[in-house]
Enzyme design. Structure first.
Site, PDB file in Angstrom:
ATOM      1  N   GLU A 311      46.362  24.104  41.150  1.00 13.05           N
ATOM      2  CA  GLU A 311      46.733  23.679  42.493  1.00 13.05           C
ATOM      3  C   GLU A 311      47.472  24.753  43.289  1.00 13.05           C
ATOM      4  O   GLU A 311      47.595  24.683  44.498  1.00 13.05           O
ATOM      5  CB  GLU A 311      47.587  22.396  42.449  1.00 13.05           C
ATOM      6  CG  GLU A 311      48.918  22.541  41.762  1.00 13.05           C
ATOM      7  CD  GLU A 311      48.834  22.179  40.283  1.00 13.05           C
ATOM      8  OE1 GLU A 311      49.865  21.903  39.697  1.00 13.05           O
ATOM      9  OE2 GLU A 311      47.722  22.180  39.728  1.00 13.05           O
ATOM     10  N   ASP A 353      29.698  52.813  64.041  1.00 13.34           N
ATOM     11  CA  ASP A 353      29.184  53.459  65.232  1.00 13.34           C
ATOM     12  C   ASP A 353      29.696  54.900  65.232  1.00 13.34           C
ATOM     13  O   ASP A 353      30.628  55.235  64.497  1.00 13.34           O
ATOM     14  CB  ASP A 353      29.684  52.694  66.462  1.00 13.34           C
ATOM     15  CG  ASP A 353      29.202  53.302  67.761  1.00 13.34           C
ATOM     16  OD1 ASP A 353      28.057  53.766  67.805  1.00 13.34           O
ATOM     17  OD2 ASP A 353      29.981  53.322  68.729  1.00 13.34           O
ATOM     18  N   ASP A 620      33.170  50.016  68.644  1.00 16.11           N
ATOM     19  CA  ASP A 620      34.062  49.808  69.788  1.00 16.11           C
ATOM     20  C   ASP A 620      33.326  49.513  71.085  1.00 16.11           C
ATOM     21  O   ASP A 620      33.945  49.351  72.125  1.00 16.11           O
ATOM     22  CB  ASP A 620      34.945  51.039  69.988  1.00 16.11           C
ATOM     23  CG  ASP A 620      34.160  52.249  70.483  1.00 16.11           C
ATOM     24  OD1 ASP A 620      32.931  52.294  70.253  1.00 16.11           O
ATOM     25  OD2 ASP A 620      34.769  53.143  71.096  1.00 16.11           O
ATOM     26  N   ASP A 624      27.994  47.135  70.038  1.00 13.03           N
ATOM     27  CA  ASP A 624      28.406  46.915  68.645  1.00 13.03           C
ATOM     28  C   ASP A 624      28.756  45.459  68.349  1.00 13.03           C
ATOM     29  O   ASP A 624      28.932  45.093  67.184  1.00 13.03           O
ATOM     30  CB  ASP A 624      29.634  47.779  68.316  1.00 13.03           C
ATOM     31  CG  ASP A 624      29.343  49.257  68.392  1.00 13.03           C
ATOM     32  OD1 ASP A 624      28.250  49.658  67.970  1.00 13.03           O
ATOM     33  OD2 ASP A 624      30.196  50.012  68.892  1.00 13.03           O
ATOM     34  N   ASN A 688      43.723  24.586  26.886  1.00 14.01           N
ATOM     35  CA  ASN A 688      44.502  23.354  26.743  1.00 14.01           C
ATOM     36  C   ASN A 688      43.590  22.137  26.560  1.00 14.01           C
ATOM     37  O   ASN A 688      43.865  21.251  25.750  1.00 14.01           O
ATOM     38  CB  ASN A 688      45.396  23.153  27.968  1.00 14.01           C
ATOM     39  CG  ASN A 688      46.582  24.088  27.960  1.00 14.01           C
ATOM     40  OD1 ASN A 688      46.907  24.673  26.926  1.00 14.01           O
ATOM     41  ND2 ASN A 688      47.225  24.257  29.105  1.00 14.01           N
ATOM     42  N   ASN A 713      52.937  21.965  33.589  1.00 12.31           N
ATOM     43  CA  ASN A 713      52.089  22.535  34.630  1.00 12.31           C
ATOM     44  C   ASN A 713      52.922  23.039  35.806  1.00 12.31           C
ATOM     45  O   ASN A 713      52.662  24.112  36.371  1.00 12.31           O
ATOM     46  CB  ASN A 713      51.086  21.483  35.103  1.00 12.31           C
ATOM     47  CG  ASN A 713      50.020  22.066  35.992  1.00 12.31           C
ATOM     48  OD1 ASN A 713      49.350  23.028  35.617  1.00 12.31           O
ATOM     49  ND2 ASN A 713      49.850  21.501  37.179  1.00 12.31           N
ATOM     50  N   ASP A 717      53.174  26.865  37.074  1.00 12.88           N
ATOM     51  CA  ASP A 717      52.822  27.226  38.448  1.00 12.88           C
ATOM     52  C   ASP A 717      53.946  28.002  39.117  1.00 12.88           C
ATOM     53  O   ASP A 717      53.702  28.962  39.864  1.00 12.88           O
ATOM     54  CB  ASP A 717      52.518  25.964  39.257  1.00 12.88           C
ATOM     55  CG  ASP A 717      51.149  25.386  38.909  1.00 12.88           C
ATOM     56  OD1 ASP A 717      50.321  26.125  38.346  1.00 12.88           O
ATOM     57  OD2 ASP A 717      50.912  24.191  39.192  1.00 12.88           O
TER      58      ASP A 717
END
Length: 877
Positions: A311, A353, A620, A624, A688, A713, A717
């Site tokens: 997560e 370019d 530029d 382009d 696990n 957990n 984390d």
């Protein structure tokens, strides 16, 4: 809008039909063009202009609208992985695990909000760069139908309409797509569209050429270009979105195609979703069938699902990207899209370019040569005097001559020259002459195009003497100037003639029997940082390809100057005859793509991507913008046209290209730290699950309580929050990397079971040594596995984060060392703390830790051995 054969080039027309309409008007005389547009040489009436403004709208380009904040938040939330987290959070909430649900919700919200805030800041910074150079235009309008003269007035540029007659002078932007009616020595800078550095001459006469590029037609000018010198009267053919510029801008209003980063994250998310779903179902069924307590089995399976889910992944990704954006901002780079940082690190092909990106987009005098190809002060002096005494606004070539001459210490210009007369430039002669006087001698100095100059030269000057121009000499002159052209130089000739000084007025008739002195050659030089940037990019495994609207000769010269090896050249007209598959094959083997239209550039980008490359594009100009939009990462510069900046993912605020190399390295650091977390988390979680499945079969009780799984957990984390600050090995930074989901899966399946081996060893120790083999003594088993599982997960970070030997050849960053040490301390202390009863922990025997140290030491030795085998077989990308 009035149109040829009643066909109106409106925004709903096919763009190809609209361009053919322009070609048709270019072929017609001015009177027929005005008739077709239902206009006159004295302009539209105010009533007509108002009606057309109402019909065709403002002369503005539709830009990509900035979505409301809530919509942007919803788009950032929209990913498979976020949906997985929210489903798990909801299931945790309804099953009573509210703390887990809250934690998951916080992780998702923080990751989305951080990305939203960072990208909003960058977008605001980019918007501050958007500004029009001019906002008004001078047009000829009539008060009534009976007004046959009309009068000039300035109107807001946005109110210009098709059929308006306008006047243009030096420095003016071309405010629409126009057909020229009258010109006087008109030179246009259209590098933003064509990539051509040098100004191009424009005429008012009909142009019958139907084979070349539309923007190369002599009597058409397009929105986004500008007047360098001369004057013109023109009629507007198209405004706003109906212009050539508007057609290009429409391409970037579309949503961006998914980039390498987007595709990689989605593939990884679906891998995790499939894996977690399958494991949760298996564990739920195994525990339900063996323990016969389906509610407990469900809660346990949900806890395992939360434990399996990385997560922190969204937070780790956004933190890494944000740190990369901050690092690049210190080097004057605006990152508009955070994902572009990782994409920049993943590119293995950079297309760029030429004009304004590799080069300075300015003209310099590069060489001044006599007829033997030797540098000549005499030629430079004559060119300087011609440019110095030329009246009116100097063009870019004159400015380059004067700037070079003023910096040349060897050039000594006497101050007693006086101007007598001037024979101005025109398109038929393609040359300009000034007559100057010194000590009663008049000298005519002429410079111009090679062929036109040769037509009025009778002699050459060579080492103080003059010789007639023979056919052999003329042929040699052609060879010499052709060689200069092939080297990419814009070359003009310089000649002179002494006069007796008896007249003060001179005409074109006096431009004859001149003596050719030599040539002056001009070039748009590369930026000082270009050569070093190309070399460093090559060392980083990034191949460079040039995509330009300019010709192949000039482009080849620039590549030679900056040290870019040329493997092949492909022209725009050749691209049109290739199938997508053929273009993909050729594009991969080609360095220079020249004479390209904007559509060609976009096609080349797609072709290279089709060969499984991650492609960046640096540009530029207006031409382009489609390629910037199509590339995995689009890069522009601060002085680019606004549509290029709008299309780009990153904007360089300084001219140095070396920051590109810094960006590539920063992107690879970001990816390196993200992939560390993914490898460690997926392999550890898979291990696990492997252990959970076996324990569920073997034990008469749950191998760990749901709250213990969630606590483990959470602590793990927290230990990973320091990963964005970690160092990345130099070997990893030396080459591009991309999302390879099969490699992640292979890593997970290889290293996960290794951790399970030592989990099973611990199970045996707890069962046989500490007699934790009954329901009454399950708390001891839970506590022992909690600590072993946490320590092995946290410490393994130091082994998996590098391909080298940890603590000997590679040390983690101090932040990661401190964080992992802190979590290990908390994990060991928790079973002995006042919170132990809440989590269901008991105090462990002292000699447990001796067994623990032995198990962990054996685990780390085996992991290092497996890692060496894995690297040898699969690499460590």
């Amino acid at each position: 809008m009035p149109g040829l054969k009643s066909e109106k080039p409106t925004a709903t027309n096919n763009p190809e039909h609209r361009l053919e309409y322009f070609r048709a008007l270019a072929r017609r005389p001015v009177a027929a063009v005005l008739e077709n547009l239902q206009s006159t040489s004295s302009g539209l009436t105010e009533t007509e202009a108002e009606a057309r403004l109402s019909e065709y709208g403002l002369n503005e380009i539709t830009r990509k609208k900035r979505r409301p904040g809530l919509i942007r938040l919803m788009i950032l939330f929209n990913s498979p992985f976020n949906y997985l987290l929210m489903v798990l959070g909801f299931l945790s909430y309804v099953s009573g695990n509210r703390s887990s649900a809250i934690m998951i919700a916080i992780m998702v919200l923080l990751s989305v909000l951080l990305r939203f805030i960072q990208e909003s800041r960058s977008s605001r910074a980019a918007e501050e760069l958007q500004a029009l150079v001019t906002s008004r235009v001078s047009v000829r309008r009539r008060q009534t139908e009976q007004d046959l003269q009309g009068h000039l007035q300035e109107i807001p540029l946005k109110n210009l309409v098709p059929g308006d007659i306008m006047t243009l002078g030096p420095g003016d932007l071309i405010p629409a797509d126009v057909r020229l009616i009258e010109v006087r020595d008109l030179h246009i800078n259209q590098s933003a569209l064509s990539g051509e550095s040098f100004p191009v001459e424009k005429k008012a006469e009909p142009d019958d050429d139907t084979s070349g590029n539309l923007i190369d037609l002599d009597n058409l000018c397009f929105m986004g270009t500008s007047v360098v010198s001369g004057m013109a009267v023109a009629v507007a053919l198209a405004t706003g979105d109906q212009t050539y510029f508007g057609n290009l801008a429409a391409k970037i209003v579309e949503d961006e195609p998914p980039t390498s980063f987007d595709q990689g994250i989605n593939k990884l998310s679906w891998l995790l979703i499939r894996f977690i779903t399958a494991m949760v179902l298996v564990i739920f069924l195994v525990n339900g069938l063996t323990k016969h307590d389906w509610l407990t089995a469900l809660l346990f399976a949900l806890a395992v699902g939360v434990g399996l889910t990385p997560e922190m992944l969204p937070m780790i990704i956004i933190t890494n990207l944000s740190r990369g954006a901050i690092a690049l901002s210190k080097k004057k780079v605006i990152v508009k899209r955070l994902a572009a940082i990782q994409n920049l690190g993943a590119i293995d092909v950079l297309c760029t370019d030429k004009t304004g990106t590799l080069t300075q987009n300015k003209v310099i005098l590069y060489r001044h040569l006599n007829l033997h190809g030797e540098e000549s002060i005499e030629v430079l002096k004559a060119a300087y005097l011609n440019s110095y005494f030329e009246s009116g606004l100097k063009n870019l070539l004159d400015e380059a001559i004067m700037a070079h001459a003023e910096q040349d210490d060897a050039l000594n210009i006497e101050s007693d020259y006086a101007k007598v007369d001037e024979i101005p430039f025109d398109f038929e002669r393609r040359r300009l002459s000034v007559v100057i006087a010194r000590e009663a001698i008049h000298t005519l100095i002429c410079k111009g195009a090679i062929e036109e100059m040769l037509s009025v030269c009778a002699r050459i000057h060579d080492k103080g003497r003059e010789y007639p121009i023979t056919p052999a000499i003329r042929e040699q002159i052609h060879k010499d100037t052709q060689k200069l052209s092939e080297e990419g130089f814009r070359t003009i000739a310089v000649a002179c003639k002494d006069m007796d000084g008896r007249q003060n007025t001179y005409t074109v008739e006096d431009e004859r029997d001149l003596t050719l002195l030599g040539y002056i050659a001009f070039l748009d030089p590369p930026k000082e940082s270009t050569a070093q940037a190309i070399q460093e990019l090559s060392q980083l495994g990034v191949a460079l390809k040039i995509l330009t609207g300019d010709n192949e000769l000039v482009t080849r010269k620039i590549c030679t100057v900056v040290g870019l090896p040329i493997r092949g050249i492909l022209l725009g007209r050749d691209i049109e005859s290739l199938s997508p598959e053929q273009l993909a094959e050729k594009a991969e083997q080609t360095t220079i793509f020249a004479k390209l239209t904007p559509e060609h550039k976009e096609q080349v980008i797609q072709a290279i991507q089709r060969k499984n490359h991650v492609v960046g594009f640096l540009g530029d100009g207006i031409n382009d913008s489609p390629a910037l939009h199509r590339a995995d990462v689009g890069i522009s510069v601060a002085n680019a046209v606004d549509i290029a900046r709008e299309s780009a993912d990153m904007i360089l605020l300084e001219q140095s290209l070396l920051v590109l190399n810094d960006g590539v390295i920063e992107g690879r650091k970001v990816f390196g730290n993200i992939i560390k977390y993914i490898r460690m988390t997926t392999s550890s979680n898979f291990g696990n699950v492997f252990s959970m499945m076996g324990a569920s079969f073997l034990l008469p009780f749950l191998p760990m309580m749901p709250i213990q799984i969630l606590a483990q957990n959470l602590l793990y984390d927290i230990s990973q929050t320091a990963i964005p600050f970690d160092r990345v090995d130099e070997a990893f930074l030396a080459k591009p990397h991309r999302w390879e989901v099969p490699n992640v899966e292979r890593f997970m399946l290889t290293f996960g079971p290794v951790s399970s081996i030592f989990d099973y060893i611990l199970f045996a120790v707890m069962w046989f040594v500490f007699q934790a083999n009954t329901v009454d003594r399950q708390a001891l088993f839970h506590t022992g596995w909690f600590i072993e599982g946490l320590l092995s997960q946290v410490l393994i970070v130091h082994f998996i984060r590098t391909a080298r030997i940890p603590f000997l050849q590679s040390w983690a960053a101090p932040q990661l060392l401190v964080m992992t040490g802190l979590i290990i301390g908390i994990g060991i202390y928790l079973p002995h703390s006042p919170l132990a009863p809440f989590f269901g922990f008991v105090t462990l025997p002292g000699h447990y830790f001796a067994w623990l140290m032995g198990i962990l030491a054996a685990y780390f030795i085996l992991i290092q051995m497996v890692k060496r085998w894995f690297i040898g077989k699969f690499g460590y990308d």
